[in-house]
Design a protein around this motif. Structure first.
Motif, PDB file in Angstrom:
ATOM      1  N   SER A 195       7.274   3.724 -15.097  1.00 47.26           N
ATOM      2  CA  SER A 195       5.876   3.782 -15.719  1.00 47.26           C
ATOM      3  C   SER A 195       6.141   4.494 -17.161  1.00 47.26           C
ATOM      4  CB  SER A 195       5.587   4.226 -14.516  1.00 47.26           C
ATOM      5  OG  SER A 195       5.240   3.528 -13.134  1.00 47.26           O
ATOM      6  N   THR A 196       6.786   5.482 -17.342  1.00 46.23           N
ATOM      7  CA  THR A 196       6.736   5.862 -18.956  1.00 46.23           C
ATOM      8  C   THR A 196       7.467   4.907 -19.219  1.00 46.23           C
ATOM      9  OG1 THR A 196       7.830   8.052 -17.604  1.00 46.23           O
ATOM     10  CG2 THR A 196       8.539   7.497 -20.293  1.00 46.23           C
TER      11      THR A 196
ATOM     12  N   MET B   6       5.995  -1.786 -13.166  1.00 42.36           N
ATOM     13  CA  MET B   6       7.091  -2.605 -12.851  1.00 42.36           C
ATOM     14  C   MET B   6       5.056  -4.080 -13.497  1.00 42.36           C
ATOM     15  SD  MET B   6       9.540  -2.890  -9.264  1.00 42.36           S
ATOM     16  CE  MET B   6      10.026  -4.392  -9.716  1.00 42.36           C
ATOM     17  N   TYR B   7       4.377  -3.803 -12.805  1.00 43.02           N
ATOM     18  CA  TYR B   7       3.167  -4.777 -13.437  1.00 43.02           C
ATOM     19  C   TYR B   7       2.772  -3.898 -14.577  1.00 43.02           C
ATOM     20  CZ  TYR B   7      -1.331  -7.583 -12.479  1.00 43.02           C
ATOM     21  OH  TYR B   7      -2.144  -8.143 -12.753  1.00 43.02           O
ATOM     22  N   ALA B   8       2.377  -3.068 -14.751  1.00 44.59           N
ATOM     23  CA  ALA B   8       2.342  -2.233 -16.212  1.00 44.59           C
ATOM     24  C   ALA B   8       3.281  -2.872 -17.471  1.00 44.59           C
ATOM     25  CB  ALA B   8       2.358  -0.689 -16.394  1.00 44.59           C
TER      26      ALA B   8
ATOM     27  N   ASN C 161       0.682  -0.765   0.167  1.00 41.96           N
ATOM     28  CA  ASN C 161       0.039   0.658  -0.298  1.00 41.96           C
ATOM     29  C   ASN C 161       0.903   1.517   0.160  1.00 41.96           C
ATOM     30  OD1 ASN C 161       0.759   0.562   3.376  1.00 41.96           O
ATOM     31  ND2 ASN C 161      -0.574  -1.128   3.088  1.00 41.96           N
ATOM     32  N   ASP C 162       0.343   2.385   0.356  1.00 45.95           N
ATOM     33  CA  ASP C 162       1.048   3.583  -0.291  1.00 45.95           C
ATOM     34  C   ASP C 162       2.049   4.038   0.456  1.00 45.95           C
ATOM     35  OD1 ASP C 162      -1.405   5.104   1.488  1.00 45.95           O
ATOM     36  OD2 ASP C 162      -2.029   5.930   0.054  1.00 45.95           O
ATOM     37  N   THR C 163       1.708   3.486   2.423  1.00 46.27           N
ATOM     38  CA  THR C 163       2.148   3.558   3.112  1.00 46.27           C
ATOM     39  C   THR C 163       3.602   2.860   3.349  1.00 46.27           C
ATOM     40  OG1 THR C 163       1.737   2.153   4.290  1.00 46.27           O
ATOM     41  CG2 THR C 163       0.774   3.715   4.556  1.00 46.27           C
ATOM     42  N   ILE C 164       4.318   2.088   2.347  1.00 51.54           N
ATOM     43  CA  ILE C 164       5.108   1.128   1.982  1.00 51.54           C
ATOM     44  C   ILE C 164       5.866   1.797   1.182  1.00 51.54           C
ATOM     45  CG2 ILE C 164       6.333  -1.351   1.727  1.00 51.54           C
ATOM     46  CD1 ILE C 164       3.347  -2.476   2.422  1.00 51.54           C
ATOM     47  N   PRO C 165       7.313   2.193   0.906  1.00 52.48           N
ATOM     48  CA  PRO C 165       8.645   2.474   0.903  1.00 52.48           C
ATOM     49  C   PRO C 165       8.206   2.224  -0.859  1.00 52.48           C
ATOM     50  CG  PRO C 165       9.262   3.384   3.144  1.00 52.48           C
ATOM     51  CD  PRO C 165       8.422   2.125   2.915  1.00 52.48           C
ATOM     52  N   LEU C 166       8.400   2.902  -1.802  1.00 56.87           N
ATOM     53  CA  LEU C 166       8.351   2.368  -3.060  1.00 56.87           C
ATOM     54  C   LEU C 166       7.398   1.802  -3.670  1.00 56.87           C
ATOM     55  CD1 LEU C 166      12.644   0.719  -2.385  1.00 56.87           C
ATOM     56  CD2 LEU C 166      11.619   3.497  -3.297  1.00 56.87           C
ATOM     57  N   TYR C 167       6.292   2.181  -3.163  1.00 59.90           N
ATOM     58  CA  TYR C 167       4.889   1.075  -3.908  1.00 59.90           C
ATOM     59  C   TYR C 167       4.977   1.148  -5.070  1.00 59.90           C
ATOM     60  CZ  TYR C 167       0.136   0.618  -4.110  1.00 59.90           C
ATOM     61  OH  TYR C 167      -1.430   0.673  -4.868  1.00 59.90           O
ATOM     62  N   GLY C 168       4.429   2.768  -4.775  1.00 58.10           N
ATOM     63  CA  GLY C 168       4.061   3.033  -6.193  1.00 58.10           C
ATOM     64  C   GLY C 168       5.659   2.280  -7.492  1.00 58.10           C
TER      65      GLY C 168
ATOM     66  N   HIS D 231      -1.865   0.788 -15.004  1.00 60.42           N
ATOM     67  CA  HIS D 231      -1.155   1.135 -13.966  1.00 60.42           C
ATOM     68  C   HIS D 231       0.108   1.887 -14.380  1.00 60.42           C
ATOM     69  CE1 HIS D 231      -2.555  -2.448 -11.412  1.00 60.42           C
ATOM     70  NE2 HIS D 231      -2.890  -2.656 -12.456  1.00 60.42           N
ATOM     71  N   ALA D 232       0.505   2.207 -15.457  1.00 60.32           N
ATOM     72  CA  ALA D 232       1.876   2.680 -15.951  1.00 60.32           C
ATOM     73  C   ALA D 232       1.340   3.990 -15.492  1.00 60.32           C
ATOM     74  CB  ALA D 232       2.043   2.309 -16.803  1.00 60.32           C
ATOM     75  N   LYS D 233      -0.195   4.647 -15.724  1.00 61.17           N
ATOM     76  CA  LYS D 233      -0.736   6.327 -15.347  1.00 61.17           C
ATOM     77  C   LYS D 233      -0.478   5.908 -13.734  1.00 61.17           C
ATOM     78  CE  LYS D 233      -2.696   7.330 -19.971  1.00 61.17           C
ATOM     79  NZ  LYS D 233      -3.827   8.188 -20.648  1.00 61.17           N
ATOM     80  N   GLN D 234      -1.482   5.142 -13.083  1.00 62.47           N
ATOM     81  CA  GLN D 234      -1.018   5.198 -11.928  1.00 62.47           C
ATOM     82  C   GLN D 234       0.171   5.391 -11.324  1.00 62.47           C
ATOM     83  OE1 GLN D 234      -3.457   2.675 -10.400  1.00 62.47           O
ATOM     84  NE2 GLN D 234      -2.842   2.724  -8.139  1.00 62.47           N
TER      85      GLN D 234
END
Length: 464
Positions: free
Chosen positions: A220-221, A189-191, A177-184, A206-209
């Motif tokens: 993501s880019t 990677m999934y994208a 979740n967004d409380t864990i560092p590097l979550y974004g 997912h890339a845009k997220q």
């Protein structure tokens, strides 16, 4: 201390422990520097607050020379770079032995850390699949271990294990979740796993997220670049990269590759001068880094331009000089071997070509491991096909490549990167004097048109 990375403090021992990822070091400084190195690796950038990834890795080892995860990172990053001869580099072998000795002596290591060291040792011996199995064992019990996740993600990419690359992220994502560092970064990677398995809509989402969470996330880019490439949205791709250039170029380690995507859009559109401009101003210049990915990108662009009938002049000789004389015997990835071969053929360096081919045959006879198996089954024949194409023996080239068409994926890389091999097969079949090969070429072009209707490159080939 170490400043902040994207407005985040580095994690100390207590922070790692609270996340369920305890470290065996007793040094808070080492724990924080470990976070700094991992963060820069995941983000593809150098953080100036710690003087970049190389400097922070050096300081990490100095902070606690017996910290096994420091050695895991040092050796893992060397291996993941794929530019070191894992069979002959004495420095790497010594470093692996040092890591192994720490594991044997330190009884306080966690099971997770021991598995990390075992995975790196397997990778260093050429057994990449064994390393991947070990990282997945770690992730089953510790789904937020980003070191295991990122090493696995990159290794799946190198092997062309597309489904596994996607599913590895999917399995752990609910635990983040967004409380864990590097979550974004997980969204990018999934994208990438999604786009490589043809889930373009989900990949774009997912890339845009990932970019919404962090506009500097160059992976993501990169994943979004692939979506736009595979869907034939070339104008949109050029605009996207141009408008966000100040963001994704912060990821210095991936910037060359994203420029490669930019040039690819222009090649598809037949805008060859624009592609050459990007090659000269960005790709070649960044290739001077010596990073394997950068040199591969440059070689790939030149070969695609050459297939388009563009005279690239002295650029083959210049990029071959960047490769130097040290990589002919590496054989870490046959994907790399193929791109080096493009250079020796393009620069008409017969001695260099012979050296690569003979070394590859020796490698198959003398070594073992994942890449050895792939080279034996697919890679050597693909290299021989390149030689035949260069000799204008298009019938022989086609005979070698056509049965391998659905095995190209085994050499690794992305669908977009491997497209150069599909283009080679099409050009070879078109130029072959055999009617059956010319019929094959028409079929391959029809298939290509069906997969990506908006492809000016395909249209140009169909008109030839």
């Amino acid at each position: 201390m170490f400043g902040q990375s994207r407005n985040r403090e580095w994690r100390d021992l207590s922070a790692w422990k609270s996340e369920g990822l305890p470290l065996s070091t007793t040094s808070d400084r080492a724990a924080k520097l470990y976070d700094a190195v991992v963060t820069q690796y995941v983000g593809w950038y150098d953080d100036l607050n710690v003087n970049g990834i190389e400097s922070s890795l050096k300081e990490l080892l100095e902070a606690d020379s017996s910290f096994v995860m420091a050695h895991v990172l040092k050796n893992g990053l060397e291996l993941i770079g794929t530019g070191t001869n894992i069979w002959k580099d004495t420095s790497l072998r010594q470093s692996i032995d040092e890591m192994k000795a720490i594991v044997e002596k330190n009884t306080s290591l966690t099971k997770r850390e021991r598995k990390h060291a075992a995975a790196i040792q397997a990778w260093s011996q050429g057994f990449v699949v064994k390393a991947l199995d070990t990282w997945e064992e770690i992730l089953t019990e510790y789904p937020t271990d980003v070191t295991a996740l990122k090493f696995a993600h990159d290794s799946y990419f190198y092997l062309g294990y597309q489904d596994q690359m996607r599913d590895s992220i999917a399995r752990v994502l609910p635990n983040w979740n967004d409380t864990i560092p590097l979550y974004g970064f997980l969204h990018g990677m999934y994208a990438f796993g999604l786009v490589e398995t043809n889930f373009y809509n989900e990949a774009e989402k997912h890339a845009k997220q990932g970019l919404d969470l962090n506009p500097y996330d160059c992976w993501s880019t990169h994943a979004l670049c692939h979506v736009l490439e595979m869907e034939g949205r070339y104008d949109e791709g050029v605009t996207f990269l141009k408008d966000t250039e100040n963001y994704w170029t912060r990821g210095e380690m991936l910037a060359c590759h994203n420029y490669w995507h930019w040039a690819l859009y222009h090649i598809e559109k037949g805008e060859h001068e624009a592609a050459i401009g990007i090659y000269d101003e960005q790709v070649f210049q960044r290739g001077k880094s010596g990073a394997m990915l950068d040199m591969v990108d440059g070689s790939s662009l030149l070969y695609r331009l050459q297939l388009e009938g563009i005279n690239v002049n002295d650029r083959w000789r210049e990029i071959q000089q960047l490769w130097g004389d040290t990589h002919s015997d590496d054989h870490v990835l046959v994907f790399n071997d193929l791109h080096l071969l493009m250079c020796t053929l393009g620069s008409k360096d017969q001695d260099g070509t012979t050296k690569i081919m003979e070394s590859m045959k020796d490698f198959i006879r003398e070594r073992q491991g994942t890449n050895c198996e792939v080279t034996k089954e697919v890679g050597l024949k693909m290299c021989e096909a390149f030689e035949y194409f260069d000799q204008e023996n298009y019938a022989k080239c086609t005979e070698l490549l056509a049965p391998l068409k659905y095995k190209f994926v085994k050499i690794g890389g992305s669908n977009a990167q491997r497209d150069v091999f599909h283009q080679l097969l099409i050009h070879s079949a078109m130029r072959s004097p055999l009617k059956s090969h010319q019929c094959l070429a028409r079929g391959l072009l029809a298939e290509r048109k069906a997969m990506k209707e908006n492809s000016p490159l395909t249209d140009r080939l169909m008109m030839m």
